[in-house]
Design a protein around this motif. Structure first.
Motif, PDB file in Angstrom:
ATOM      1  N   GLU A 229       0.811  -1.218   0.000  1.00  0.00           N
ATOM      2  CA  GLU A 229       0.000   0.000   0.000  1.00  0.00           C
ATOM      3  C   GLU A 229       0.843   1.267   0.000  1.00  0.00           C
ATOM      4  N   VAL A 230       1.966   1.237   0.712  1.00  0.00           N
ATOM      5  CA  VAL A 230       2.756   2.454   0.902  1.00  0.00           C
ATOM      6  C   VAL A 230       3.687   2.721  -0.271  1.00  0.00           C
ATOM      7  N   VAL A 231       4.221   1.676  -0.885  1.00  0.00           N
ATOM      8  CA  VAL A 231       5.218   1.856  -1.945  1.00  0.00           C
ATOM      9  C   VAL A 231       4.667   1.490  -3.317  1.00  0.00           C
ATOM     10  N   GLU A 282      -0.232   3.536   8.031  1.00  0.00           N
ATOM     11  CA  GLU A 282      -0.179   3.080   6.649  1.00  0.00           C
ATOM     12  C   GLU A 282      -0.772   4.099   5.679  1.00  0.00           C
ATOM     13  N   VAL A 283      -1.944   4.627   6.013  1.00  0.00           N
ATOM     14  CA  VAL A 283      -2.600   5.581   5.115  1.00  0.00           C
ATOM     15  C   VAL A 283      -1.773   6.858   4.998  1.00  0.00           C
ATOM     16  N   ALA A 284      -1.300   7.359   6.136  1.00  0.00           N
ATOM     17  CA  ALA A 284      -0.504   8.589   6.111  1.00  0.00           C
ATOM     18  C   ALA A 284       0.793   8.380   5.338  1.00  0.00           C
ATOM     19  N   VAL A 289       4.074   9.462   0.524  1.00  0.00           N
ATOM     20  CA  VAL A 289       4.853   9.022  -0.630  1.00  0.00           C
ATOM     21  C   VAL A 289       4.155   9.409  -1.928  1.00  0.00           C
ATOM     22  N   GLY A 290       2.860   9.089  -2.020  1.00  0.00           N
ATOM     23  CA  GLY A 290       2.134   9.301  -3.271  1.00  0.00           C
ATOM     24  C   GLY A 290       2.048  10.748  -3.692  1.00  0.00           C
ATOM     25  N   VAL A 336       9.556   1.751   5.953  1.00  0.00           N
ATOM     26  CA  VAL A 336       8.848   0.696   5.227  1.00  0.00           C
ATOM     27  C   VAL A 336       9.794  -0.052   4.291  1.00  0.00           C
ATOM     28  N   LEU A 337      10.779   0.643   3.752  1.00  0.00           N
ATOM     29  CA  LEU A 337      11.746  -0.003   2.866  1.00  0.00           C
ATOM     30  C   LEU A 337      12.847  -0.718   3.640  1.00  0.00           C
TER      31      LEU A 337
END
Length: 474
Positions: A229-231, A282-284, A289-290, A336-337
């Motif tokens: 979801e994040v990347v 997760e959403v934030a 990123v997006g 996250v990475l």
């Protein structure tokens, strides 16, 4: 207090305690078969099951020796015993033949005698065990685990030198150690040499004891945002936007879109580091990123156009992680990475994923900066690429970043290739030169290992039993 990483990924509970016995572990996918349903009866693992376990370990592309801990202690004259009916944890105390001395529960109230004792207790009984410790005794308490999905097991150590939270060189993360660290810790306590086949590190303690920090770390690692979801979701959206721009505006649209895509991908790891610093959910994190990465890409293209902008983005992103790691901050590993210690990763510095991002960005940033210099000669560019690769290798490869040999390989190959192309060599000549240099380097290491002996190279490659084993290792 601390957490013990139960395994690499989801494995049977039996594998967790077998890993303690061997002081080494590999990804479950590297085994050729599943672990048999092991148990200890009458002081041993049934012979047929133990034979299957040894064969399975022997086929793995690593030095995996079940029962190594107990056999090493026995050879040094240190007794090993387990309390009767202790269940699967008894596998941690079996020797290379799958045998363990079993003592009655009554005999193991405060330990089964001198040496290494494996006993079962409730949490409420731990204070009595601690009170019964002598000045040279060490108590390692690990929850037995209830299923393959329990990847971080609450644990604690009582004894001289253990006044703070647990840590080890394997994890580089305060509050987390590995199952493979337990064997070396026990052997060091008995002043017994740790076998080369054990790849864990001795468990140590930080200066401060903070159970709350351990609990917070466990919760944070368990509820870590998903990379999908994040990347990957923002990346898919960016790629879709690029396709639409190319279809609608042809070459000009594609050129602009791909420029912004490249800059967004360079800035994204920096955004993820910031998300870890503010503990974004997760959403934030996905929104940061997006939207944040393309915003930085647009600002970079407007304010610092061309390759200067690319060089700036690479320098800031790589530099931010360098500062974070050198300062001892946990945000690189919590990104996250970054590697998730909850998944059993051994090196928690920047991890394989960030290593695969930051090492190329180091060379890409160098190339982008060199592209802005009009008076640059080929030899000067080659010297810059080689110099940057060497300096970055010194920074990444020794393991402070958790990158180790992978970074050395990427930087060496990338730096040498860029240097060769800068000198005007054709790509075939460059490729052959780089490959030949790598082969020559490995051959030199093999020769040194044959002369000096004792390294992993000779045991795994030169000592491989079959041609297929050599191919696997290479």
């Amino acid at each position: 207090p601390g957490l013990v990483s139960a395994a690499i990924g989801d494995v049977p509970v039996a594998q967790t305690f077998l890993d303690i016995s061997q002081g080494n572990r590999v990804n479950k996918n590297l085994y050729d078969s599943d672990l048999p349903r092991l148990y200890v009866r009458d002081g041993r693992v049934p012979e047929d099951l133990w034979a299957q376990t040894l064969e399975r370990a022997d086929d793995a592309p690593a030095d995996v020796l079940p029962g190594l801990l107990a056999s090493t202690l026995a050879e040094a004259g240190v007794p090993v015993a387990a309390e009767a009916n202790s269940g699967l944890p008894m596998l941690a105390a079996v020797d290379r033949d799958g045998i363990v001395l079993v003592e009655s529960a009554a005999a193991c109230v405060l330990g089964c005698g001198p040496g290494l004792s494996l006993v079962r207790s409730r949490a409420s009984e731990l204070p009595a065990l601690v009170d019964g410790l002598g000045p040279d005794d060490l108590l390692i308490a690990v929850t037995a685990g209830v299923g393959s999905d329990q990847q971080l097991l609450p644990a604690g150590i009582a004894g001289d030198g253990f006044d703070g939270n647990l840590t080890s060189a394997s994890t580089r993360t305060d509050g987390v150690v590995l199952t493979t660290d337990i064997g070396p810790t026990v052997l060091e306590r008995f002043d017994v040499d740790v076998p080369d086949e054990m790849n864990g590190s001795e468990i140590e303690a930080t200066d401060d004891r903070d159970p709350g920090a351990v609990a917070d770390l466990q919760a944070k690692l368990k509820d870590r945002p998903s990379r999908d979801e994040v990347v990957f979701l923002p990346l898919m959206i960016w790629l879709g936007a690029c396709a639409l721009a190319a279809l609608g505006f042809r070459r000009p649209g594609a050129k602009l879109a791909l420029t912004l895509l490249a800059l967004s991908c360079v800035w994204a790891p920096l955004i993820l580091l910031a998300a870890a610093a503010v503990d974004a959910n997760e959403v934030a994190s996905a929104l940061m990123v997006g939207l944040g990465s393309p915003a930085l890409a647009l600002a970079t293209r407007a304010l610092v156009p061309g390759y200067r902008g690319l060089a700036l983005a690479c320098a800031v992103t790589v530099g931010a992680y360098a500062v974070d790691v050198i300062a001892g901050s946990p945000y690189s590993s919590l990104s996250v990475l970054g590697p998730n210690p909850g998944g059993g990763v051994r090196f928690f510095g920047i991890g394989n994923e960030l290593e695969a991002i930051l090492t190329p960005l180091t060379l890409v940033g160098c190339g982008a900066w060199l592209a802005t210099r009009d008076d640059l000669s080929g030899p000067t560019a080659a010297a810059w690429f080689a110099g940057v690769a060497v300096v970055a290798t010194i920074a990444f490869a020794p393991g402070r970043f958790g990158a180790d040999v992978g970074a050395a390989i990427v930087l060496a190959v990338g730096g040498a290739t860029a240097a060769g192309m800068s000198l005007g060599f054709g790509w075939r000549r460059v490729a052959l030169t780089v490959i030949a240099a790598g082969v020559a380097g490995v051959a030199a290491l093999a020769l040194a290992d044959v002369i000096l002996g004792g390294a992993h190279l000779s045991r795994s490659v030169l000592g491989a039993g079959e041609a297929s084993d050599v191919v696997d290792v290479l």
